[in-house]
Motif scaffolding. Sequence first.
Motif, short mmCIF file in Angstrom:
data_model
loop_
_atom_site.label_atom_id
_atom_site.label_comp_id
_atom_site.label_asym_id
_atom_site.label_seq_id
_atom_site.Cartn_x
_atom_site.Cartn_y
_atom_site.Cartn_z
N VAL A 1 19.60 10.60 -109.32
CA VAL A 1 19.84 10.49 -107.89
C VAL A 1 18.61 9.96 -107.16
N GLU A 2 18.84 9.08 -106.20
CA GLU A 2 17.79 8.54 -105.34
C GLU A 2 18.16 8.83 -103.90
N HIS A 3 17.18 8.85 -103.03
CA HIS A 3 17.44 9.03 -101.61
C HIS A 3 16.95 7.80 -100.87
N TRP A 4 17.83 7.28 -100.00
CA TRP A 4 17.54 6.07 -99.24
C TRP A 4 17.62 6.39 -97.76
N VAL A 5 16.81 5.70 -96.98
CA VAL A 5 16.67 6.03 -95.57
C VAL A 5 16.68 4.76 -94.74
N ALA A 6 17.17 4.88 -93.51
CA ALA A 6 17.15 3.77 -92.55
C ALA A 6 16.15 4.09 -91.46
N TYR A 7 15.17 3.21 -91.29
CA TYR A 7 14.18 3.33 -90.23
C TYR A 7 14.38 2.23 -89.20
N PRO A 8 14.01 2.46 -87.95
CA PRO A 8 14.06 1.37 -86.97
C PRO A 8 13.12 0.24 -87.39
N ARG A 9 13.53 -0.97 -87.14
CA ARG A 9 12.70 -2.13 -87.48
C ARG A 9 11.78 -2.41 -86.29
N LEU A 10 10.50 -2.11 -86.47
CA LEU A 10 9.53 -2.26 -85.39
C LEU A 10 9.15 -3.73 -85.22
N ASN A 11 8.82 -4.06 -84.00
CA ASN A 11 8.41 -5.43 -83.67
C ASN A 11 6.90 -5.49 -83.52
N GLY A 12 6.30 -6.50 -84.06
CA GLY A 12 4.85 -6.68 -83.95
C GLY A 12 4.41 -7.80 -84.86
N ARG A 13 3.13 -8.02 -84.89
CA ARG A 13 2.56 -9.08 -85.73
C ARG A 13 1.63 -8.45 -86.77
N ASP A 14 1.28 -9.26 -87.76
CA ASP A 14 0.35 -8.82 -88.79
C ASP A 14 -1.08 -8.71 -88.25
N TRP A 15 -1.91 -7.96 -88.96
CA TRP A 15 -3.34 -7.91 -88.67
C TRP A 15 -3.90 -9.32 -88.68
N ASP A 16 -4.65 -9.65 -87.64
CA ASP A 16 -5.23 -10.99 -87.52
C ASP A 16 -6.61 -11.10 -88.16
N GLY A 17 -7.06 -10.03 -88.80
CA GLY A 17 -8.37 -10.04 -89.42
C GLY A 17 -9.50 -9.68 -88.48
#
Length: 312
Positions: free
Chosen positions: A85-101
């Motif tokens: 058995v495995e457990h799967w979850v739904a999370y809200p998809r957050l909006n944003g950008r990647d680290w720019d360094g």
Amino acid sequence: MADRHDVQTAFGDLLTIDGGASLSPWSEVWSARVHGGAEEVPAIVKQTWGSPEPLEAWQRTLVARGIRTVAPLAPAMAVGEGDGVEHWVAYPRLNGRDWDGGSADLGAAGRLLGEMHVASEGLVIDGFPGFEWGNPERASIDEDIAAIEASAAEHWPGLDVSRWVSQLDGFVPLLERVRAADVPQLPASLDHRADNLLFDVEGALMLDLENAALAPRILDLAVAALLFPLEHAGSGGSALGGAEWAAFRDAYLAACPLTRQERELWPAALTYMKLEWGTWHLTDGVEAVPEGNLGYLQDLLTLDEHARFPLG
């Protein structure tokens, strides 16, 4: 691992998993839409803990206390039966950008980690897993030494790894000191790095808490210092530099001041997490992608962690 059809069947009409490839190169993470409200909610679906309730309780507490991270949109679903058995979850998809360094994003990331620690202080969650300490057996240490030497010869020939080897040789007293220290422990992500964060005009957002454990918070800060650029294109091929670390550290400390005992333990905590988690990433966990990650790992292998990451 369960396939997309099995996971969709488990969730039923609650959500629809979209087509397309996984959103992550490391695991199955699928785009989805959650139904039932006035509007569909963009989401992601991924596998979570075998006993997901403690993680969900922590996530919901963090969100309720104003921390910018994810909490399940619905209770996790069991997929499969028995030992499989495995457990799967739904999370809200957050909006944003990647680290720019850059250092501004690092300050936002440090502040978020400090806020997470403050929000988690004193929190007691039944069933939350404890931190897994290193193996003090000499045979295990010797295996790590041999693995570091072999990996260096393969990926970074001619590199001097004597400092890392010497520190591994003294692992047992280091482990004993860190493990016995009287420092605050709390639910901690232990994975606060660029690949798990997004950024927007308000700061940083945390996407992934699946590696969490009840741990000394000083170890969470130490692993963030050491591994923040891991497997991220924004690293520029090296670990955090002095000015970059200062931006992260100062924002963290402004949000979450450390105790005297934590400050005294900091050099040992840094070396402990370097040897315990860094050794794996430099041996079994070596990744040549994205471009620059081998350069980052080379820097990690040769840097003086005490000089690079002072508390100030």
